[in-house]
Design an enzyme around this catalytic site. Structure first.
Site, PDB file in Angstrom:
ATOM      1  N   THR A   1      -3.254   2.187  -9.340  1.00 46.02           N
ATOM      2  CA  THR A   1      -3.138   1.095  -8.361  1.00 46.02           C
ATOM      3  C   THR A   1      -4.221   0.033  -8.577  1.00 46.02           C
ATOM      4  OG1 THR A   1      -2.220   2.657  -6.773  1.00 46.02           O
ATOM      5  CG2 THR A   1      -3.097   0.599  -5.883  1.00 46.02           C
ATOM      6  N   ILE A   2      -5.457   0.472  -8.655  1.00 45.50           N
ATOM      7  CA  ILE A   2      -6.558  -0.485  -8.791  1.00 45.50           C
ATOM      8  C   ILE A   2      -6.713  -0.923 -10.251  1.00 45.50           C
ATOM      9  CG2 ILE A   2      -9.054  -0.828  -8.479  1.00 45.50           C
ATOM     10  CD1 ILE A   2      -7.449  -0.636  -5.831  1.00 45.50           C
TER      11      ILE A   2
ATOM     12  N   GLN B   1      -4.844  -2.873   1.027  1.00 46.61           N
ATOM     13  CA  GLN B   1      -5.755  -1.913   0.383  1.00 46.61           C
ATOM     14  C   GLN B   1      -5.652  -1.931  -1.142  1.00 46.61           C
ATOM     15  OE1 GLN B   1      -3.000  -1.062   2.073  1.00 46.61           O
ATOM     16  NE2 GLN B   1      -1.778   0.124   0.626  1.00 46.61           N
TER      17      GLN B   1
ATOM     18  N   GLY C   1     -14.038   5.009  -3.842  1.00 52.42           N
ATOM     19  CA  GLY C   1     -13.810   6.436  -3.620  1.00 52.42           C
ATOM     20  C   GLY C   1     -14.970   7.292  -4.082  1.00 52.42           C
TER      21      GLY C   1
ATOM     22  N   HIS D   1      -3.789  -1.746   5.905  1.00 52.20           N
ATOM     23  CA  HIS D   1      -4.597  -1.224   7.008  1.00 52.20           C
ATOM     24  C   HIS D   1      -4.657  -2.288   8.107  1.00 52.20           C
ATOM     25  CE1 HIS D   1      -6.150   1.843   4.293  1.00 52.20           C
ATOM     26  NE2 HIS D   1      -6.802   0.982   3.543  1.00 52.20           N
TER      27      HIS D   1
ATOM     28  N   ARG E   1      -3.333   2.873   6.507  1.00 53.78           N
ATOM     29  CA  ARG E   1      -2.057   3.303   5.924  1.00 53.78           C
ATOM     30  C   ARG E   1      -2.278   4.713   5.341  1.00 53.78           C
ATOM     31  NH1 ARG E   1      -4.574   4.875   2.067  1.00 53.78           N
ATOM     32  NH2 ARG E   1      -4.892   3.879   0.085  1.00 53.78           N
TER      33      ARG E   1
ATOM     34  N   SER F   1     -15.182   0.229  -0.824  1.00 51.12           N
ATOM     35  CA  SER F   1     -13.751   0.467  -0.588  1.00 51.12           C
ATOM     36  C   SER F   1     -13.058  -0.767  -0.014  1.00 51.12           C
ATOM     37  CB  SER F   1     -13.587   1.627   0.385  1.00 51.12           C
ATOM     38  OG  SER F   1     -13.935   1.184   1.690  1.00 51.12           O
ATOM     39  N   CYS F   2     -11.745  -0.678   0.036  1.00 47.30           N
ATOM     40  CA  CYS F   2     -10.943  -1.764   0.607  1.00 47.30           C
ATOM     41  C   CYS F   2     -11.377  -2.076   2.041  1.00 47.30           C
ATOM     42  CB  CYS F   2      -9.463  -1.398   0.573  1.00 47.30           C
ATOM     43  SG  CYS F   2      -9.109   0.281   1.148  1.00 47.30           S
ATOM     44  N   ASN F   3     -11.586  -1.028   2.851  1.00 41.28           N
ATOM     45  CA  ASN F   3     -11.970  -1.257   4.251  1.00 41.28           C
ATOM     46  C   ASN F   3     -13.370  -1.846   4.354  1.00 41.28           C
ATOM     47  OD1 ASN F   3      -9.716  -0.329   5.890  1.00 41.28           O
ATOM     48  ND2 ASN F   3     -10.078   1.667   4.935  1.00 41.28           N
TER      49      ASN F   3
ATOM     50  N   GLY G   1     -18.409   3.165   8.781  1.00 37.78           N
ATOM     51  CA  GLY G   1     -19.631   2.516   9.283  1.00 37.78           C
ATOM     52  C   GLY G   1     -20.805   2.737   8.339  1.00 37.78           C
TER      53      GLY G   1
END
Ligand code: NAD
Length: 354
Positions: free
Chosen positions: A11-12, A301, A110, A220, A168, A139-141, A195
């Protein structure tokens, strides 16, 4: 030209390879895959040299009719820098191999923060990665949260951030992931890891995060409450966010109510793979209650970290500064969905005859 190797073409990795190929100052030295699956076949069709990530699987590629240029060691030799896009924790196993070759490498979110000297977000701490040998793109978030926190912190100061992340459950191609019919607190204990991960970019920001996993694959959704050290009005916040090149403020007139229409809009706009590299913040959701800012944003994401990987490469192996790198990356990829809309996310509904 910077020769960039991509180890792990999922994916990435496939998105990083295409983004590298689009840059005027970079070229793809090759991509390493473990299996000769459909992604390996499309890598060859895109013109990337294919390498067998695991030496004793090279024959499997030949059996499938795909030529390989060598193994992982050869890819590293052919590269000035490697972007490791392997599944979580495989990057940590790969780092000694990159070290043996004296080749700098970028890892993904990750991996644990301790895999690299620096955790990276281009908008927030580009210079921290200057000349570093090992960098982790968060990460994406965490990328999406950093893009919002950076301008708020600079402009107003932040007392406290609280975020609920509805994540997701898997990417569209991850057919085995779930839940299929539930919404799970994940983790059920508080805080979630997001966080602390934001604190790898902003060590001093006070942030609590809660996370859930929902039976969707597209994006997300974040619900943010940021207590500021000032009390700006909503228009000022919208102006601030609209000035951020990697934030798309969704105007009311766009009639976009969720991830389905956002992805549809991206596809209609000709975005490769329907990618949305920008945070997508609903302008209507931006609200102020005293010093408390509230907003909703969606995060694609699969793609928001891609421009960040490109900027990390420049931070590590060139002397290009943050603003110039971000601009070059954005221009080469076409980042900036807001360009045709009122970038301020006009709250006044435009009458539509339908
Ligand atoms: P993925 O499973 O889609 O792709 C990983 C690829 O690496 C696969 O093609 C796999 O076959 C290959 N691979 C497995 N073992 C390998 C090895 N030893 N050597 C080389 N290749 C190997 O995973 P992904 O979603 O692209 O995630 C990659 C990294 O990016 C992870 O750290 C992940 O946490 C992070 N990340 C993922 C997302 C996302 O939403 N997918 C977003 C941001 C960051």
């Amino acid at each position: 030209m910077i020769h960039v190797g991509v180890n792990g073409y999922g994916t990435i990795g496939k998105r990083v390879a295409d983004a590298v190929a689009a840059q005027p100052d970079m070229t793809v030295s090759g991509v390493a895959k473990t299996r000769p699956n459909y992604e390996a076949e499309t890598a060859v069709r895109r013109g990337y040299d294919l390498y067998a990530a695991i030496d004793d699987r090279a024959d499997a590629f030949a059996d499938a009719g795909l030529d390989v240029a060598g193994g992982l060691e050869e890819l590293i030799e052919a590269s000035d820098i490697v972007v490791d896009c392997c599944p979580s924790d495989i990057g940590a196993k790969n780092r000694p191999v990159y070290e043996d070759h004296g080749t700098p490498a970028i890892f993904q979110g990750g991996e644990g923060a301790d895999i690299a000297d620096v955790s990276f977000n281009a908008r927030s701490n580009f210079e921290d990665a200057r000349d570093a040998d090992y960098v982790r793109v968060v990460s994406c978030n965490t990328t999406a949260l950093s893009r919002v926190i950076a301008p708020l912190e600079e402009e107003y100061g932040i007392e406290k951030v609280r975020v609920t992340l509805v994540r997701r459950s898997g990417d569209p191609s991850e057919t085995g992931r779930g839940p299929v019919n539930d919404v799970l607190p994940d983790p059920v204990s508080i805080p979630s890891h997001h966080g602390p991960d934001v604190n790898t970019i902003f060590p001093d920001v006070d942030i609590d995060t809660l996370a859930l996993k929902a039976p969707t694959t597209l994006m997300h959704t974040h619900s943010l409450n940021v207590t500021l050290e000032a009390e700006p009005d909503e228009a000022a916040i919208l102006d601030l966010l609209a000035d951020e090149s990697r934030i798309f403020t969704i105007p009311e007139t766009a009639d976009i109510d969720g991830a389905g229409k956002l992805k549809d809009y991206a596809l209609d706009s000709g975005r490769p793979r329907g990618d949305l590299w920008e945070n997508c913040v609903w302008a209507e959701s931006v609200g102020m209650e005293g010093p408390d800012l509230y907003l909703f944003q969606n995060v694609h994401q699969e793609s928001d970290v891609i421009p960040e990987n490109i900027d990390a490469i420049r931070a590590m192996v060139t002397d290009v500064d943050a603003a110039a790198s971000i601009e070059r990356t954005n221009e080469a990829l076409g980042v900036g969905l807001e360009s045709l809309f009122d970038a301020r996310g006009d709250r006044e509904a435009v009458p539509i005859d339908d």
